[in-house]
Design an enzyme around this catalytic site. Structure first.
Site: not given
Ligand code: NAP
Length: 282
Positions: A52, A96, A119
């Site tokens: 990422k 994460q 997200d």
């Protein structure tokens, strides 16, 4: 059969995003920024975060990774998110997953400002998506959606079957397809006659986590099949769709790897840029 090349589509998307970042920098004299919080030393999480960060840098985003040891206190993480929420230089925040057991995942998700939730997991974004309003959309289903649209731009009236109902994949996927006026069936482990349900689909999205679960005789001729699965097996990484069988009947199919996976990261970058743009509108 069309092999849906997620790697290529993701590379094209990243190229567009790179140009967009450069235009935004010129316009606002500011760089959109993505901050990732990584807790613990789980190898897959470390690999994902590195990918990422690399992708963010490549399109010109400012990117930062904040690392904590596995035993970090929940309060430390929540306080850090609070600080990042207030920081103008941070457009998007991602924590994460999975988190260590002593940290409440939902508390962490809800601490992130919905406007920085790249997200799309915050209940506000989940609600907005299911109400058909503007929202951050979880990256994997967004990537699937973009791939489906490449093959079939007009989805109105199509029958779509989503296999799996996770908050991460199946549910948001269903909402995206509904928004496009598909007639959507969402299936799960308690669904009866799953094969019969799948056979009705002009579009099938499989997000189950079982290797080669969707078989060739479950798929209608000329269906579009999107395989979200990433399963480690003796054969290597395989998807949730029996590729060899399904490729004989489908009109289009994503490979694993090289299908949905690359789109997930490209969509994270897209979401970060969207958050930045929205912050400039307000
Ligand atoms: P998950 O949270 O474990 O959800 C799996 C879903 O599949 C559940 O809704 C479950 O039903 C359903 N299911 C399980 N067994 C079933 C069966 N026998 N028949 C019908 N449905 C069944 O998984 P996830 O997080 O959505 O991930 C799914 C897959 O996608 C995994 O392989 C994961 O590694 C992969 N993935 C890929 C990406 C990417 O970027 N490509 C991103 C995320 C995840 P119940 O709800 O009834 O239990």
């Amino acid at each position: 059969m069309i092999l849906i090349d997620g790697k290529k589509v993701a590379a094209e998307l990243r190229e567009e995003l790179k140009k967009e970042v450069s235009n935004l920098k010129a316009k606002y004299n500011k760089t959109p920024g993505l901050t990732v919080i990584l807790i613990g030393d789980m190898a897959p999480s470390q690999i994902y975060v590195r990918m990422k960060e690399k992708a963010a840098n490549e399109v010109g985003l400012k990117s930062e990774v904040i690392k904590y040891p596995n035993e970090v206190e929940e309060k430390t993480v929540l306080d850090k998110i609070h600080e990042l929420n207030k920081d103008d230089g941070v457009s998007g925040i991602l924590v994460q997953l999975p988190l260590p057991k002593h940290i409440d995942k939902q508390k962490v998700i809800e601490k992130i400002l919905p406007s920085k939730d790249v997200d799309g997991f915050h209940p506000m974004n989940v609600g907005n998506l299911s109400s058909g309003y503007d929202s951050s959309v979880p990256c994997t289903p967004l990537g699937c959606y973009l791939l489906i649209k490449k093959i079939e731009p007009n989805l109105s009236g199509k029958k779509a079957v989503v296999v799996g109902r996770s908050n991460l994949n199946g549910k948001p996927m269903t909402q995206l397809l509904l928004k496009e006026n598909c007639t959507v069936t969402i299936t799960h482990s308690k669904t009866k006659d799953l094969k019969e349900e799948c056979l009705k689909g002009d579009i099938i999205v499989a997000a189950v986590g079982i290797p080669e679960f969707v078989r060739g005789d479950w798929v209608k001729k000329d269906a579009i099949v999107i395989d979200v699965g990433i399963n480690k097996t003796e054969k290597g990484i395989v998807g949730d769709v029996a590729f060899d069988e399904v490729s004989k009947v489908a009109k289009a199919l994503t490979p694993v790897p090289g299908g949905v996976g690359p789109m997930t990261i490209a969509c994270l970058l897209k979401n970060t840029i969207e958050c930045f743009k929205k912050s400039k509108k307000n």
